[in-house]
Design a protein around this motif. Structure first.
Motif, mmCIF file in Angstrom:
data_model
loop_
_atom_site.group_PDB
_atom_site.id
_atom_site.type_symbol
_atom_site.label_atom_id
_atom_site.label_comp_id
_atom_site.label_asym_id
_atom_site.label_seq_id
_atom_site.Cartn_x
_atom_site.Cartn_y
_atom_site.Cartn_z
ATOM 1 N N LEU A 73 59.916 144.382 -42.186
ATOM 2 C CA LEU A 73 59.099 145.215 -43.202
ATOM 3 C C LEU A 73 58.369 146.131 -42.120
ATOM 4 C CD1 LEU A 73 57.774 142.510 -45.639
ATOM 5 C CD2 LEU A 73 59.529 144.270 -45.894
ATOM 6 N N ARG A 74 58.369 147.353 -42.666
ATOM 7 C CA ARG A 74 57.603 148.632 -41.912
ATOM 8 C C ARG A 74 56.695 149.134 -42.749
ATOM 9 N NH1 ARG A 74 61.394 152.172 -38.223
ATOM 10 N NH2 ARG A 74 61.465 150.519 -37.042
ATOM 11 N N LYS A 75 55.396 149.362 -42.469
ATOM 12 C CA LYS A 75 54.429 149.859 -43.128
ATOM 13 C C LYS A 75 54.432 151.638 -42.731
ATOM 14 C CE LYS A 75 50.388 147.638 -44.526
ATOM 15 N NZ LYS A 75 48.744 147.380 -43.985
ATOM 16 N N TYR A 76 54.778 152.542 -43.841
ATOM 17 C CA TYR A 76 54.554 153.644 -43.361
ATOM 18 C C TYR A 76 53.271 154.254 -44.053
ATOM 19 C CZ TYR A 76 59.538 154.169 -41.994
ATOM 20 O OH TYR A 76 60.676 154.052 -41.340
ATOM 21 N N TYR A 77 52.555 155.204 -43.392
ATOM 22 C CA TYR A 77 51.250 155.886 -43.776
ATOM 23 C C TYR A 77 51.848 157.436 -44.345
ATOM 24 C CZ TYR A 77 49.293 151.753 -41.783
ATOM 25 O OH TYR A 77 48.927 150.449 -41.179
ATOM 26 N N LYS A 78 51.121 157.628 -45.462
ATOM 27 C CA LYS A 78 51.339 159.013 -45.658
ATOM 28 C C LYS A 78 49.850 159.538 -46.360
ATOM 29 C CE LYS A 78 54.037 158.171 -50.017
ATOM 30 N NZ LYS A 78 55.070 158.325 -50.489
ATOM 31 N N LEU A 79 49.621 160.850 -46.224
ATOM 32 C CA LEU A 79 48.381 161.539 -46.857
ATOM 33 C C LEU A 79 48.478 161.395 -48.429
ATOM 34 C CD1 LEU A 79 48.328 164.714 -44.621
ATOM 35 C CD2 LEU A 79 46.751 162.549 -44.467
ATOM 36 N N THR A 80 47.251 161.083 -48.856
ATOM 37 C CA THR A 80 47.031 161.105 -50.306
ATOM 38 C C THR A 80 46.550 162.641 -50.580
ATOM 39 O OG1 THR A 80 44.723 160.685 -50.114
ATOM 40 C CG2 THR A 80 46.052 158.750 -50.548
ATOM 41 N N GLU A 81 46.083 163.180 -51.854
ATOM 42 C CA GLU A 81 45.738 164.320 -52.166
ATOM 43 C C GLU A 81 44.478 164.587 -51.251
ATOM 44 O OE1 GLU A 81 46.797 167.431 -53.448
ATOM 45 O OE2 GLU A 81 48.828 166.045 -53.362
ATOM 46 N N LYS A 82 43.554 163.281 -51.485
ATOM 47 C CA LYS A 82 42.305 163.640 -50.539
ATOM 48 C C LYS A 82 42.345 163.372 -49.231
ATOM 49 C CE LYS A 82 38.165 160.797 -49.911
ATOM 50 N NZ LYS A 82 37.503 159.372 -49.997
ATOM 51 N N GLY A 83 43.583 163.069 -48.808
ATOM 52 C CA GLY A 83 43.962 163.078 -47.285
ATOM 53 C C GLY A 83 44.331 164.519 -46.716
ATOM 54 N N LYS A 84 44.952 165.164 -47.689
ATOM 55 C CA LYS A 84 45.471 166.693 -47.534
ATOM 56 C C LYS A 84 44.110 167.249 -47.364
ATOM 57 C CE LYS A 84 49.942 165.889 -49.473
ATOM 58 N NZ LYS A 84 50.839 166.148 -50.716
ATOM 59 N N GLU A 85 43.260 167.086 -48.279
ATOM 60 C CA GLU A 85 42.083 168.064 -48.209
ATOM 61 C C GLU A 85 41.162 167.840 -46.905
ATOM 62 O OE1 GLU A 85 39.984 166.850 -51.963
ATOM 63 O OE2 GLU A 85 41.425 167.904 -53.106
ATOM 64 N N GLU A 86 41.318 166.500 -46.475
ATOM 65 C CA GLU A 86 40.350 165.954 -45.308
ATOM 66 C C GLU A 86 40.944 166.680 -44.188
ATOM 67 O OE1 GLU A 86 37.361 163.659 -43.485
ATOM 68 O OE2 GLU A 86 37.512 164.321 -45.273
ATOM 69 N N THR A 87 42.300 166.722 -44.129
ATOM 70 C CA THR A 87 42.919 167.297 -42.877
ATOM 71 C C THR A 87 42.813 168.603 -42.699
ATOM 72 O OG1 THR A 87 45.114 165.742 -43.393
ATOM 73 C CG2 THR A 87 45.317 167.796 -42.184
ATOM 74 N N VAL A 88 42.438 169.585 -43.930
ATOM 75 C CA VAL A 88 42.019 170.913 -43.793
ATOM 76 C C VAL A 88 40.708 170.939 -43.200
ATOM 77 C CG1 VAL A 88 41.751 172.867 -45.093
ATOM 78 C CG2 VAL A 88 43.747 171.444 -45.800
#
Length: 112
Positions: A73-88
């Motif tokens: 089992l491998r855990k993949y992480y991805k941005l949520t919509e909030k994460g995309k805003e936080e990235t900007v």
């Protein structure tokens, strides 16, 4: 790297930037990508990475997808919509910081 303390405060921004460029990544993949991009100058330890990933997940910035890869089992992480805003926001903050440091340490740079 001797100035790893300088990078410690940037770990969240590094994670967000990586995930903004690639839809999803697992932790070890992130450490290897950073190592490759910096030609071995920056090594992110798992001891620093995973607490940051878990904190971002708890804040709703990242979501986790668990996939079975090679019978593991491998855990993949991805941005949520909030994460995309936080990235900007984080990238803009970092760019302003870099500009200010360039002006402070190379005043001629700020005049050009």
């Amino acid at each position: 790297m001797s100035n790893s303390k300088l990078y410690k405060g940037s770990l969240v921004t590094i994670i967000l930037k990586l995930l903004s460029e690639q839809e999803k990544m697992y932790g070890y993949e992130m450490t290897q990508k950073v190592k490759a991009l910096t030609q071995g100058e920056l090594n992110i330890t798992e001891g620093a990475l995973y607490p940051a990933l878990h904190k971002l997940e708890a804040e709703g910035v990242l979501e986790v997808e668990v996939l079975k890869v090679d019978n593991r089992l491998r855990k993949y992480y991805k941005l949520t919509e909030k994460g995309k805003e936080e990235t900007v926001s984080k990238l803009a903050e970092l760019e302003a910081y870099i500009r200010n440091m360039q002006v402070l340490f190379n005043p001629k740079f700020g005049l050009e």
